[in-house]
Design a protein around this motif. Structure first.
Motif, PDB file in Angstrom:
ATOM      1  N   GLU A 360      25.798 -63.047 -29.026  1.00 49.41           N
ATOM      2  CA  GLU A 360      25.744 -62.854 -30.476  1.00 49.41           C
ATOM      3  C   GLU A 360      24.663 -63.684 -31.148  1.00 49.41           C
ATOM      4  OE1 GLU A 360      27.022 -66.723 -30.302  1.00 49.41           O
ATOM      5  OE2 GLU A 360      27.768 -65.078 -29.079  1.00 49.41           O
ATOM      6  N   GLY A 361      24.283 -64.806 -30.522  1.00 48.21           N
ATOM      7  CA  GLY A 361      23.324 -65.691 -31.162  1.00 48.21           C
ATOM      8  C   GLY A 361      21.999 -65.007 -31.429  1.00 48.21           C
ATOM      9  N   ARG A 362      21.525 -64.249 -30.449  1.00 49.07           N
ATOM     10  CA  ARG A 362      20.237 -63.571 -30.622  1.00 49.07           C
ATOM     11  C   ARG A 362      20.301 -62.509 -31.710  1.00 49.07           C
ATOM     12  NH1 ARG A 362      20.156 -61.870 -24.463  1.00 49.07           N
ATOM     13  NH2 ARG A 362      21.130 -63.919 -24.459  1.00 49.07           N
ATOM     14  N   MET A 363      21.503 -61.980 -31.973  1.00 47.30           N
ATOM     15  CA  MET A 363      21.644 -60.972 -33.026  1.00 47.30           C
ATOM     16  C   MET A 363      21.439 -61.590 -34.410  1.00 47.30           C
ATOM     17  SD  MET A 363      22.241 -58.189 -31.317  1.00 47.30           S
ATOM     18  CE  MET A 363      22.879 -57.038 -32.529  1.00 47.30           C
ATOM     19  N   VAL A 364      22.081 -62.719 -34.665  1.00 43.10           N
ATOM     20  CA  VAL A 364      21.922 -63.343 -35.979  1.00 43.10           C
ATOM     21  C   VAL A 364      20.536 -63.966 -36.128  1.00 43.10           C
ATOM     22  CG1 VAL A 364      24.407 -63.752 -36.154  1.00 43.10           C
ATOM     23  CG2 VAL A 364      22.941 -65.595 -35.333  1.00 43.10           C
ATOM     24  N   LEU A 365      20.004 -64.488 -35.027  1.00 38.41           N
ATOM     25  CA  LEU A 365      18.679 -65.107 -35.086  1.00 38.41           C
ATOM     26  C   LEU A 365      17.592 -64.075 -35.319  1.00 38.41           C
ATOM     27  CD1 LEU A 365      19.033 -67.676 -32.178  1.00 38.41           C
ATOM     28  CD2 LEU A 365      18.764 -68.234 -34.597  1.00 38.41           C
ATOM     29  N   GLY A 366      17.736 -62.893 -34.698  1.00 34.70           N
ATOM     30  CA  GLY A 366      16.738 -61.852 -34.891  1.00 34.70           C
ATOM     31  C   GLY A 366      16.546 -61.519 -36.356  1.00 34.70           C
ATOM     32  N   ASP A 367      17.652 -61.390 -37.086  1.00 34.11           N
ATOM     33  CA  ASP A 367      17.565 -61.123 -38.524  1.00 34.11           C
ATOM     34  C   ASP A 367      16.879 -62.264 -39.269  1.00 34.11           C
ATOM     35  OD1 ASP A 367      18.707 -58.635 -38.471  1.00 34.11           O
ATOM     36  OD2 ASP A 367      20.678 -59.271 -39.192  1.00 34.11           O
ATOM     37  N   ALA A 368      17.293 -63.494 -38.968  1.00 31.70           N
ATOM     38  CA  ALA A 368      16.738 -64.647 -39.686  1.00 31.70           C
ATOM     39  C   ALA A 368      15.248 -64.824 -39.375  1.00 31.70           C
ATOM     40  CB  ALA A 368      17.506 -65.914 -39.326  1.00 31.70           C
ATOM     41  N   MET A 369      14.848 -64.592 -38.142  1.00 29.29           N
ATOM     42  CA  MET A 369      13.445 -64.719 -37.770  1.00 29.29           C
ATOM     43  C   MET A 369      12.603 -63.633 -38.444  1.00 29.29           C
ATOM     44  SD  MET A 369      14.052 -65.713 -33.760  1.00 29.29           S
ATOM     45  CE  MET A 369      12.329 -65.765 -33.269  1.00 29.29           C
ATOM     46  N   ALA A 370      13.140 -62.417 -38.497  1.00 26.92           N
ATOM     47  CA  ALA A 370      12.425 -61.341 -39.181  1.00 26.92           C
ATOM     48  C   ALA A 370      12.258 -61.656 -40.667  1.00 26.92           C
ATOM     49  CB  ALA A 370      13.163 -60.015 -38.987  1.00 26.92           C
TER      50      ALA A 370
END
Length: 510
Positions: A360-370
């Motif tokens: 799940e971490g990469r899911m929330v991080l992907g949004d924040a990084m974008a």
């Protein structure tokens, strides 16, 4: 818990009116391991009429790094207690390795819980390296003396309170460079202690909304601009990854943005810091084994580090524009939780096929990084307790490091300088090929459920959310972000605050 007061003194260490004084102790391999007091302890050694090292040896001292030996002075000097901390073999240069000094100072100060005022008479070279050495001593002292307040309703029998005042002996207490290091150390100490407190909090008391509220309050007090997006705003804004992870919990997710703008700087470099803030990770539908799951309260250590780093940045005021993004959610199994097989549209429009809700971490991080790239940045540094593969590959002390060549070099150099090592890892094409999806743009994990290169899969996935031209690095702190063993050096049990000092050093370097 309140940080101890910090001051510089140039009074003769043997005459300081404190509860205890800390000195350094070396071993001499070419002298059959004979003990040698480190520079800074000359007047104390003289007061013991040449018998100090012999007495310490009788008490079991060997000079090994981090070893602490206490000796009652019985009026020989003003302080009633001398504490000798091992600094290893006699150095060939003017002072021991910075990390040895940092860890030794931390161990010594922690051992003196119950003492109100402690002085440090440790080796400081009389050259251009003095500020770096003083920084190591100050940071080790402040971080080693940390203790989480906890939730006990009754005082513990025999529990001794941490040191409340620290005096550091320097050649000239009025020296401007030394005074600047003291101010910086106080800011770093407060930041690391704040992050440790957040990580150590019980997860029922630090769900996404309360965590966001605490960060917002601290950031506002520090003078940072704050933006907080709630669940409805995240859904309306297209933050599919954060929404998907957070929708299984009754405690809805948040995205927090903190902004620091330097005064009087024209066209400053722009840096984005991004942190994973999973306040508790059950694994969701792909539920984790129960053994040790309680440590998953620390799955927000990356966001804690980013939030606390922004507080330190507000205090030291570098000439760089910095934004911090905290992607905060709780990953729980329920009837509304996201599932393996779901296809999620992320903030940058890419569609992700979910295979494992525990990734799940990469899911929330992907949004924040974008979002960080959309806002505009030259450098993006993201940190997270992302994969068990990092611990398997690099252990509990060394972070995994992936990203562009320039950014990863900057992170490694900064980590080495502050004692938070990170090791560069590749992002191979075959790992990306293994994450091809038949129905979406990318699979969240390897399409064959293969855990080979597990840490690298996380980095490859996150690369999809970085815009071309942005220098970026992913810092996987699954091991270093939380220390589950006994206290050691300047690490206490629980949250460590890694990689706050690395991130601050990076910003100052830029």
């Amino acid at each position: 818990m309140t940080q101890p007061s910090l001051s510089l003194v140039d009074t003769d260490p043997a005459e300081l009116a404190v509860d205890a004084i800390v000195i350094g102790l070396h071993s001499q391999p070419d002298q059959d391991g004979a003990l040698l007091p480190a520079p800074g302890a000359e007047s104390i050694t003289a007061a013991f009429d040449g018998k100090l090292t012999a007495t310490l040896a009788l008490l079991g001292a060997t000079g090994a790094p981090g070893e602490v030996t206490k000796l009652a002075t019985l009026g020989t000097i003003t302080a009633p207690l001398v504490v000798a901390v091992g600094l290893g073999d006699e150095p060939s240069g003017a002072s021991p390795e910075l990390e040895t000094l940092r860890r030794g100072t931390g161990a010594a100060v922690r051992s003196l819980a119950g003492s109100a005022t402690v002085a440090l008479a440790l080796p400081l070279p009389d050259d251009e390296d003095a500020p770096r050495v003083l920084r190591a001593i100050l940071e080790g002292a402040l971080l080693g003396g940390y203790r989480f307040a906890g939730y006990k309703t009754k005082p513990q029998k025999g529990r001794r309170e941490p040191v409340t005042a620290l005096q550091v002996h320097v050649p000239d207490a009025a020296d401007e460079a030394a005074a600047a290091e003291l101010v910086r150390a106080e800011a770093v100490g407060r930041a690391v202690r704040q992050a440790r407190d957040w990580v150590n909090m019980a997860p029922n008391l630090l769900q996404p909304a309360p965590f966001a509220d605490l960060v917002q309050a601290a950031a506002t007090e520090a003078g940072l601009a704050v933006e907080v997006l709630d669940f409805e705003q995240l859904k309306a804004g297209g933050y599919g990854g954060i929404v998907a992870v957070g929708q299984g919990s009754e405690a809805p997710p948040r995205l927090v943005k903190l902004t620091y703008t330097p005064e009087g700087v024209t066209d400053p470099k722009r840096v984005a810091l991004v942190g994973k803030g999973i306040t508790f990770d059950t694994g969701g539908v792909s539920i984790k084994p129960s053994a040790g799951m309680w440590e998953m309260k620390s799955d927000m250590a990356g966001a804690a580090a980013v939030g606390a780093t922004m507080l330190a940045i507000a205090a030291v005021k570098p000439g760089v524009a910095v934004s911090g993004y905290l992607a905060i959610a709780e990953n729980m199994p329920s009837g509304s939780a996201y599932r393996p097989g779901d296809v999620i549209t992320m903030y940058n429009g890419k569609r992700v096929e979910v295979f494992n809700t525990d990734a799940e971490g990469r899911m929330v991080l992907g949004d924040a990084m974008a979002r960080a790239c959309e806002d505009g940045t030259d450098y993006l540094f993201e940190t997270s307790t992302l994969t068990g593969g990092q611990v398997i590959s690099l252990g509990k002390r060394i972070a995994g490091l992936m990203g562009s060549e320039e950014a990863t070099t900057l992170v490694k150099t900064a980590g080495d300088a502050v004692g938070e090592p990170a090791w560069p890892m590749p992002l191979p094409d075959d790992v990306r090929k293994g994450m091809e999806s038949e129905i979406a743009d990318i699979c969240q994990t390897n399409a064959n459920l293969d855990r080979a290169g597990h840490m690298l899969q996380g980095g490859v996935f996150l690369r999809e959310f970085v815009e071309p031209g942005v220098e970026w690095a992913h810092i996987d702190i699954a091991g270093p972000g939380y220390h589950s063993g006994e206290a050691t050096g300047y690490w206490t049990k629980g949250g460590t605050g890694v990689p706050i000092r690395t991130l601050l050093h990076l910003v100052e370097t830029l």
